[in-house]
Structure formats: C-alpha cells, structure tokens
Design an enzyme around this catalytic site. Structure first.
Site, PDB file in Angstrom:
ATOM      1  N   ASN A   1       0.824  -1.214   0.000  1.00 17.42           N
ATOM      2  CA  ASN A   1       0.000   0.000   0.000  1.00 17.42           C
ATOM      3  C   ASN A   1       0.853   1.256   0.000  1.00 17.42           C
ATOM      4  O   ASN A   1       0.340   2.355   0.193  1.00 17.42           O
ATOM      5  CB  ASN A   1      -0.897   0.038   1.240  1.00 17.42           C
ATOM      6  CG  ASN A   1      -1.895  -1.088   1.257  1.00 17.42           C
ATOM      7  OD1 ASN A   1      -2.357  -1.522   0.202  1.00 17.42           O
ATOM      8  ND2 ASN A   1      -2.225  -1.573   2.427  1.00 17.42           N
TER       9      ASN A   1
ATOM     10  N   HIS B   1     -14.982  -1.287   5.173  1.00 14.17           N
ATOM     11  CA  HIS B   1     -13.843  -1.896   5.873  1.00 14.17           C
ATOM     12  C   HIS B   1     -14.266  -2.426   7.247  1.00 14.17           C
ATOM     13  O   HIS B   1     -15.136  -1.851   7.905  1.00 14.17           O
ATOM     14  CB  HIS B   1     -12.762  -0.828   6.047  1.00 14.17           C
ATOM     15  CG  HIS B   1     -11.445  -1.345   6.526  1.00 14.17           C
ATOM     16  ND1 HIS B   1     -11.072  -1.337   7.844  1.00 14.17           N
ATOM     17  CD2 HIS B   1     -10.398  -1.873   5.839  1.00 14.17           C
ATOM     18  CE1 HIS B   1      -9.845  -1.828   7.959  1.00 14.17           C
ATOM     19  NE2 HIS B   1      -9.414  -2.166   6.758  1.00 14.17           N
TER      20      HIS B   1
ATOM     21  N   GLU C   1     -16.691   4.571   2.296  1.00 14.34           N
ATOM     22  CA  GLU C   1     -15.292   4.822   1.956  1.00 14.34           C
ATOM     23  C   GLU C   1     -15.257   5.574   0.637  1.00 14.34           C
ATOM     24  O   GLU C   1     -16.229   5.550  -0.112  1.00 14.34           O
ATOM     25  CB  GLU C   1     -14.545   3.487   1.783  1.00 14.34           C
ATOM     26  CG  GLU C   1     -14.415   2.707   3.062  1.00 14.34           C
ATOM     27  CD  GLU C   1     -13.863   1.308   2.836  1.00 14.34           C
ATOM     28  OE1 GLU C   1     -13.044   1.109   1.921  1.00 14.34           O
ATOM     29  OE2 GLU C   1     -14.262   0.412   3.583  1.00 14.34           O
TER      30      GLU C   1
ATOM     31  N   SER D   1     -11.250  -1.028  -0.599  1.00 16.88           N
ATOM     32  CA  SER D   1      -9.950  -1.696  -0.583  1.00 16.88           C
ATOM     33  C   SER D   1      -9.895  -3.007  -1.355  1.00 16.88           C
ATOM     34  O   SER D   1      -8.844  -3.375  -1.845  1.00 16.88           O
ATOM     35  CB  SER D   1      -9.482  -1.912   0.847  1.00 16.88           C
ATOM     36  OG  SER D   1     -10.525  -2.369   1.658  1.00 16.88           O
TER      37      SER D   1
ATOM     38  N   ASP E   1     -14.314   7.386   4.955  1.00 17.15           N
ATOM     39  CA  ASP E   1     -12.953   6.897   5.171  1.00 17.15           C
ATOM     40  C   ASP E   1     -12.190   6.991   3.848  1.00 17.15           C
ATOM     41  O   ASP E   1     -12.503   6.295   2.884  1.00 17.15           O
ATOM     42  CB  ASP E   1     -13.042   5.451   5.678  1.00 17.15           C
ATOM     43  CG  ASP E   1     -11.684   4.872   6.021  1.00 17.15           C
ATOM     44  OD1 ASP E   1     -10.661   5.394   5.549  1.00 17.15           O
ATOM     45  OD2 ASP E   1     -11.655   3.860   6.760  1.00 17.15           O
TER      46      ASP E   1
ATOM     47  N   HIS F   1      -7.634   4.860   1.159  1.00 16.39           N
ATOM     48  CA  HIS F   1      -6.939   4.469  -0.076  1.00 16.39           C
ATOM     49  C   HIS F   1      -6.859   5.587  -1.109  1.00 16.39           C
ATOM     50  O   HIS F   1      -6.397   5.366  -2.219  1.00 16.39           O
ATOM     51  CB  HIS F   1      -7.615   3.244  -0.703  1.00 16.39           C
ATOM     52  CG  HIS F   1      -7.330   1.991   0.050  1.00 16.39           C
ATOM     53  ND1 HIS F   1      -6.116   1.349  -0.013  1.00 16.39           N
ATOM     54  CD2 HIS F   1      -8.092   1.276   0.904  1.00 16.39           C
ATOM     55  CE1 HIS F   1      -6.143   0.287   0.766  1.00 16.39           C
ATOM     56  NE2 HIS F   1      -7.332   0.218   1.327  1.00 16.39           N
TER      57      HIS F   1
ATOM     58  N   LYS G   1      -0.773   4.016   4.276  1.00 14.44           N
ATOM     59  CA  LYS G   1      -0.812   3.718   2.847  1.00 14.44           C
ATOM     60  C   LYS G   1       0.044   4.739   2.092  1.00 14.44           C
ATOM     61  O   LYS G   1       1.257   4.706   2.233  1.00 14.44           O
ATOM     62  CB  LYS G   1      -2.255   3.627   2.397  1.00 14.44           C
ATOM     63  CG  LYS G   1      -2.811   2.311   2.970  1.00 14.44           C
ATOM     64  CD  LYS G   1      -4.260   2.198   3.131  1.00 14.44           C
ATOM     65  CE  LYS G   1      -4.569   0.868   3.838  1.00 14.44           C
ATOM     66  NZ  LYS G   1      -5.743   0.934   4.685  1.00 14.44           N
TER      67      LYS G   1
HETATM   68  C1  PLP Z   1      -6.217   0.307   5.867  1.00 17.74           C
HETATM   69  C2  PLP Z   1      -7.555   0.788   6.225  1.00 17.74           C
HETATM   70  C3  PLP Z   1      -7.885   1.103   7.540  1.00 17.74           C
HETATM   71  C4  PLP Z   1      -6.974   0.797   8.687  1.00 17.74           C
HETATM   72  O1  PLP Z   1      -5.978   1.730   8.818  1.00 17.74           O
HETATM   73  P1  PLP Z   1      -4.698   1.369   9.697  1.00 17.74           P
HETATM   74  O2  PLP Z   1      -4.070   2.685   9.953  1.00 17.74           O
HETATM   75  O3  PLP Z   1      -3.867   0.446   8.901  1.00 17.74           O
HETATM   76  O4  PLP Z   1      -5.199   0.735  10.963  1.00 17.74           O
HETATM   77  C5  PLP Z   1      -9.113   1.671   7.780  1.00 17.74           C
HETATM   78  N1  PLP Z   1      -9.993   1.892   6.796  1.00 17.74           N
HETATM   79  C6  PLP Z   1      -9.725   1.558   5.520  1.00 17.74           C
HETATM   80  C7  PLP Z   1     -10.735   1.817   4.462  1.00 17.74           C
HETATM   81  C8  PLP Z   1      -8.505   0.986   5.197  1.00 17.74           C
HETATM   82  O5  PLP Z   1      -8.254   0.625   3.939  1.00 17.74           O
END
Ligand code: PLP
Length: 388
Positions: A48, A134, A178, A182, A207, A210, A238
């Site tokens: 990532n 997620h 999101e 992902s 969120d 990505h 990421k």
């Molecule tokens: C990777 C991810 C997370 C988690 O984030 P971390 O900082 O790795 O705990 C949360 N939400 C989404 C959509 C993700 O892809």
C-alpha cells in the site's frame, strides 16, 4: 489446586480456540505470519506504499529530527501531558491539507474508526453503512449499539429508500462509507451521497484511506473535495508511507471528540518519529504529481491487459486492480505460481470478499515501471496456456 500449566488442563481451557483453528485448516483458510525480506518493489504487487514514501529520505530525516528534538515517545495520553507542539502543528497541517477547520490524530485507522463511530452514535442512532465497508467501520458501528443497516454497495437509491423509510424514527442518522474500496478498487459516488446526506440532514462519515495522498488534486484525497462530508478519515499507513490516522472536520466535532472519543482519550499520544514522517509527507505529497499520474496510467494499462486475458477487474477505478477468478483454490494456485516466479500479490478469499469472488488483488505504486507489468502479464499468459 490444579496445575494450570498441566497440558491436559491447557488442552481443556483452549479447546474452543484449537477447534476453531482446526476448522480453518480443514477448509484451507488457516493463515499465519511470515516475515518478509523486503521484496524488490518491482515484484511487489501487494504493497500500500502507493507513492514509495515508506523509504523516502525526506520522511526518514524528519522522523530522526523529531526524535532528536522531542524524544522517542509522547510519554502520556494527549489530555494528560502527551500533547507536544508537533502534535498540534501536524494537526493544523492536516486540517489545511483536507480543507477542514480542524483535525485530530489517532494511532491507527482501525483505532480511529472503531472508536470514533461509537463516540458519535448511540443506541438511538441509525447507521447506514455501505455493504463493502472496511472491517474497522463495521466494528465501530457495532460497538455504537445503534441500529445498523447495510446499504447495497455504492447504491444511492437504496440509501435514499432506507432514509425515506426511517428518517422519522431515529434521533440521529449517520451514513458511513469509503471513498475507494480496498478489495475492489472502485469509488463511491461521493457527490451524490453528500447530496443525499444534505437533503435528509444527516451526518456523513467517509474513510479516505486508499485515496489520500494518491488521488485528488495535489494528492489531497477524494473526501477533501466534498465539503458536505462531516467526518473525513485519512490514514498514514498507505500513501503516507508511515502509520497512524486522523479525523478532520468542524471545530465543534473535534472538540467533542477530544472529550468523548475513547480511542483518543485512553491511549498514548502519537510518537515523535511518526509525527516527523507525517510532517514531511505533507510537504512532499503535493509535488508528486508525476508519480500519481504514472500510477494511474499503469492501473489503466493493467486493467486493459487483464481484460484481454479474460480476467475480471470489475469496477476498479484506482491503483487497486483485482483479478477476480472465482473459487478459493484457483486464487491460491495462481498466487502460488506467481510467488514461485518471484512476484507477490495477495489472494483474497471469503469471508473478506463474497463467496465465489476469490481474487488476486494487485496494487500499483510509483515504484513500478511498465516493464514490471509486462513481466507480470507474460507470466499470467504462460499460466493460462498451461491451465486451459
Ligand atoms: C487500511 C484501512 C484502515 C486501517 O488503517 P490502519 O491505519 O492500517 O489501521 C481503515 N480503513 C480503511 C478503508 C482501510 O483501507
């Protein structure tokens, strides 16, 4: 008194756990950890680290400088004595970066989602959560004890219908989704969802894990482009090449979270090294236009090549490009074959994705070249030649 270390006792106490593991083993879904020597970035299709910042000298230097100046740890939770000047500086920069009034740091995205949602919602809240959200978002929604309904993935009419039916009864409503998903690499229709949130006067939580850093003007992500999003979540694991997360939004919301969000209150403040890396990333990212364009071009090329090989990338519209193969065994075999050839990607299986949609998931980064795609495609062609 019985001997708690007696193997027979242990076997009894742990039996439900070992049975669960046996079941996983039987269905070929047992997983374990394997330390990875750093694979050459050109052969790594499951990272990532979208911009290659995990190894960027500017981030390493700033992390070291922050350690020198502020030490190894924040030494306490933020409300006690763990707020250092760099916490506040980085939070201000994050707010500016995402066009929001304020921002608040978290130690991980998982911690942010799983504690922000319960802080903002209670058992009188209706939570409308995208079907493919997620795990951390689901976990937060469940922990809130509110009423959760999952709307069909990216389906705005379904979302509207649910709001139409429920709008009168719940005290508070929050839509959770999101920006880029992902497992599929597709995008949510954020503008449309924001319009719905506005029409029904409900909260909108997005969120951007990505997208931030890699998509949007100057890498500011996709959620920052939509004002109506109340709570914007970004993560640093990421494209930011580091770890940690933040929430950005109106000052009232941030003040509320400082006082009511357990995952912010009851945890040690972010460590100076990470603050340094994030601080430098925020300066570096806007100028990485060429890298972003290249990643996007490579993703287009990969989807095109997959199509020619009859590999389904579904609605991928980002640097995440799945090749859906169907059954678990097929995904595992193909991933195993690629690994033997030195190429790694992740085989994603149910329950992470719906049954019969096991896939290889390829992520592209600024460290990939066109030649790396050619090599990958040639291997896939050779594999198909043998298995048809
Ligand atoms: C990777 C991810 C997370 C988690 O984030 P971390 O900082 O790795 O705990 C949360 N939400 C989404 C959509 C993700 O892809």
């Amino acid at each position: 008194m019985s001997d708690s270390k007696d193997p027979a006792n242990l076997e009894h106490r742990y039996s439900t756990f070992s049975q669960a593991l046996d079941q996983r083993q039987d269905s070929d879904r047992l997983r374990d950890l394997e330390a990875m020597d750093r694979v050459a970035p050109s052969n790594n299709f499951c990272s990532n680290d979208y911009l290659g910042l995990a190894q960027h000298p500017a981030l390493k230097e700033r992390a070291q400088a922050f350690i020198q100046q502020w030490g190894n740890g924040a030494t306490a939770s933020r409300l006690v004595s763990g707020t250092l000047p760099p916490h506040q500086q980085v939070e201000q920069k994050l707010a500016d970066f995402t066009h929001r009034e304020r921002a608040l740091l978290f130690n991980s995205g998982y911690q942010a989602n799983s504690t922000l949602i319960p802080a903002l919602c209670d058992r009188h809240t209706l939570l409308l959560v995208d079907k493919r959200a997620h795990h951390s978002l689901l976990f937060g929604a469940l922990a809130s004890r509110g009423r959760m309904i999952r709307f069909r993935h990216n389906d705005v009419s379904h979302l509207k219908a649910l709001l139409e039916k429920r709008a009168g009864s719940a005290q508070r409503i929050m839509i959770i989704t999101e920006s880029v998903f992902s497992m599929d690499g597709d995008r949510a229709p954020l503008e449309e969802i924001a319009e719905v949130a506005d029409n029904y006067e409900v909260l909108l939580y997005v969120d951007d894990a990505h997208a931030i850093g890699i998509l949007g003007p100057e890498g500011r992500g996709l959620a920052s482009q939509v004002d109506r999003i109340d709570l914007l979540i970004g993560t640093f694991g990421k494209a930011f090449g580091s770890s940690g997360a933040f929430v950005a939004g109106d000052g009232v919301l941030i003040d509320y979270l400082v006082n009511f969000c357990s995952g912010f209150i009851y945890t040690t403040g972010m460590s100076p090294a990470i603050l340094g890396a994030v601080d430098a990333a925020l300066e570096t990212i806007p100028g990485m236009k060429d890298e972003r364009e290249r990643v996007s071009r490579l993703a287009d090329q990969l989807r095109e090549k997959f199509q020619k090989l009859n590999l389904d990338s579904d609605r991928s519209d980002s640097q995440i490009v799945p090749a859906i193969v169907g059954e678990d065994t097929k995904a595992l075999e193909l991933a195993g074959y690629l690994e033997k050839q030195g190429i790694i990607c992740s085989a994603i299986r149910p329950p992470t994705v719906p049954e019969h949609t096991a896939r290889l998931r390829f992520t592209l980064t600024a460290l990939h070249e066109e030649a790396d795609l050619t090599q990958l495609i040639n291997l896939l062609k050779a594999y198909q030649g043998v298995h048809h």
